[in-house]
Scaffold this active site. Structure first.
Site, short mmCIF file in Angstrom:
data_model
loop_
_atom_site.label_atom_id
_atom_site.label_comp_id
_atom_site.label_asym_id
_atom_site.label_seq_id
_atom_site.Cartn_x
_atom_site.Cartn_y
_atom_site.Cartn_z
N ARG A 40 -61.22 69.59 -10.08
CA ARG A 40 -60.28 70.48 -10.97
C ARG A 40 -59.35 71.38 -10.39
NH1 ARG A 40 -66.02 72.23 -11.96
NH2 ARG A 40 -67.17 70.68 -13.46
N GLU A 47 -80.40 76.73 -5.39
CA GLU A 47 -80.47 76.99 -6.93
C GLU A 47 -81.78 76.66 -7.50
OE1 GLU A 47 -76.55 74.95 -6.94
OE2 GLU A 47 -76.24 75.96 -8.77
N HIS A 104 -72.43 78.53 -12.19
CA HIS A 104 -73.04 78.62 -10.91
C HIS A 104 -73.79 80.04 -10.86
CE1 HIS A 104 -69.33 75.99 -8.96
NE2 HIS A 104 -70.58 75.39 -9.15
N ASN A 139 -82.83 69.32 -13.26
CA ASN A 139 -81.57 69.46 -13.73
C ASN A 139 -80.99 68.33 -14.19
OD1 ASN A 139 -78.98 69.83 -13.37
ND2 ASN A 139 -78.81 70.53 -11.25
N ARG A 160 -82.66 73.55 -15.69
CA ARG A 160 -81.18 74.10 -15.50
C ARG A 160 -80.57 73.83 -16.88
NH1 ARG A 160 -75.86 71.89 -12.94
NH2 ARG A 160 -74.63 73.72 -12.90
#
Ligand code: ADP
Length: 411
Positions: free
Chosen positions: A254, A397, A193, A12, A104
């Site tokens: 965010r 993940e 996601h 990743n 990823r």
């Protein structure tokens, strides 16, 4: 690939970091180890700085965590350092047991609806998507290039954050803006996601003893970034993030949903530049903008001390979450489960309790005792009488990327 190649290295790559895990995807026939055993995990951070740091834990050997500090100029230097650490444990990249590297990749646009073996054409397409993912895809591309240079013969697979959401119907994926403008600039709702939403929705069905095709699940992935998805019979039909990860829930830094006219206002009235507005909404908003903290543990601690700003930040976070639970209940028609996952979703019992409070008429409730249990296992936290199951399902993940990668190279 040799018959004994069962290991997958998951990478990743971020702009200044690389997270990695080496997993063994071959189950031992005697049940000695399950597919997905982690052999090593680690992270390189501050790539490009004098103080780069590699933290490596060789789990297979029961080894202790090793830390190396010192300048790593770029991703190539970082990956070479990772390869050296793995080699020191007998898990090197040149091992015949390594089946593939799974990367990823944040943005796969509309083209990549499934994990894909990377060749030059695929890499070029991922590059073509840089304008819609300027913060993420360049780092992923650097990771891929570097890994391909180290092991050009090895299958490398891209697993896209957006892929799970490509099943969204047009009416959920399109913004209500001029179609020609939207199409010319590939403006639509992609969602992110996806690897987590796929994994957690499947695991939730498993927890209910059902096939994914039989259940409708609302997945709430609440980490520092946060997103909700509506999954009908195993297929995503809506998700809260959009063209970029800015849309939707209130997140650590965010804003989530906001009137687009706020950006015009900031430009025209406050005199801010596009980059400043970008930074404001992505890095200085959400929980941190509201109360100065983005860690839910700290926010809860402040609330317990009577801090009003922390309380308001929490209430805004929960209000948005409730709106999405309501909206996705309507989108799905019938909801079998609501699943909480990621750092906040897995650990913050007060968030789960508050998000569901008052939704009894919708069949949703949380049992206080079950909700207070701390565990790394998927579990139900709703009382027996509740019509909708409420679950905590830890996401993974890396395991999902490894599974998808391994399945593809063995297909
Ligand atoms: P990322 O989006 O960076 O992958 P994670 O899923 O790891 O994020 O979630 C990180 C967030 O999880 C932290 O910012 C914090 O708010 C929250 N978190 C982690 N542990 C706990 C805990 N024990 N209680 C409450 N919140 C927690």
């Amino acid at each position: 690939m040799s018959a004994t190649a069962t290991r997958v290295l998951v990478l990743n790559s971020g702009s200044s970091s690389v997270k990695y895990q080496l997993l063994d995807m071959g189950a031992e026939p005697d049940g000695g180890s399950a597919a997905g055993t982690r052999l090593a995990v680690g992270l390189v951070e501050r790539i490009g700085e004098e103080s780069s740091r590699l933290v490596h834990t060789p789990l297979a050997a029961g080894g202790e965590t090793r830390e190396t500090e010192g300048a790593m100029a770029d991703h190539e230097a970082a990956l070479k350092a990772v390869a050296a650490e793995l080699a020191a444990d007998g898990l090197g990249l040149d091992s015949p047991e390594l089946a593939a590297i799974g990367h990823r990749v944040v943005h796969g646009g509309l083209k990549f609806t499934a994990p894909t073996v990377i060749d030059d054409a695929v890499l070029a397409e991922i590059e073509r998507l840089v304008p819609v993912a300027p913060l993420h895809n360049p780092a992923n591309i650097t990771g891929i290039r570097t890994a391909r240079a180290l092991r050009p013969d090895l299958p490398q697979v891209a697993v896209f954050d957006t892929a799970f959401h490509t099943t969204m119907p047009e009416h959920a994926a399109r913004y209500a803006i001029d179609v020609a403008t939207a199409d010319a600039h590939r403006i639509r709702r992609y969602g992110f996601h996806g690897t987590s939403h796929a994994y957690v929705s499947r695991k939730t069905a498993e927890l209910l003893g059902k096939d994914p095709s039989e259940v409708n699940v609302i997945v709430l992935h609440l980490g520092n970034g946060a997103s909700a998805s509506a999954v009908a019979g195993g297929r995503c039909v809506d998700t809260s993030m959009g063209l970029t990860p800015l849309e939707g829930l209130v997140m650590g830094t965010r804003s989530g949903d906001i009137d687009a006219a706020v950006t015009f206002h900031l430009k025209r009235v406050a005199g801010m530049s596009t980059d400043e507005i970008d930074e404001l909404l992505n890095k200085k908003s959400g929980l941190i903008g509201l109360c100065g903290d983005n860690d839910m543990r700290e926010i809860r601690r402040r609330i317990d001390e009577g801090d009003e700003r922390a309380r308001l930040a929490f209430d805004i976070y929960i209000h948005r979450l409730k709106k999405y639970i309501g909206a996705y209940s309507a989108v799905l028609g019938k909801v079998d489960a609501v699943a909480f996952t990621a750092g906040v979703g897995e650990n913050a019992a007060p968030v789960r309790e508050a998000a569901v409070a008052g939704l009894e008429e919708m069949g949703l409730a949380v049992d206080a005792t079950l909700n207070a249990v701390r565990s790394g296992e998927p579990r139900l936290i709703s009382p027996d009488y509740a019509r909708v199951a409420v679950a905590v399902v830890p996401t993974d993940e890396e395991l999902e990327i490894a599974q998808q990668t391994y399945a593809l190279v063995n297909a």
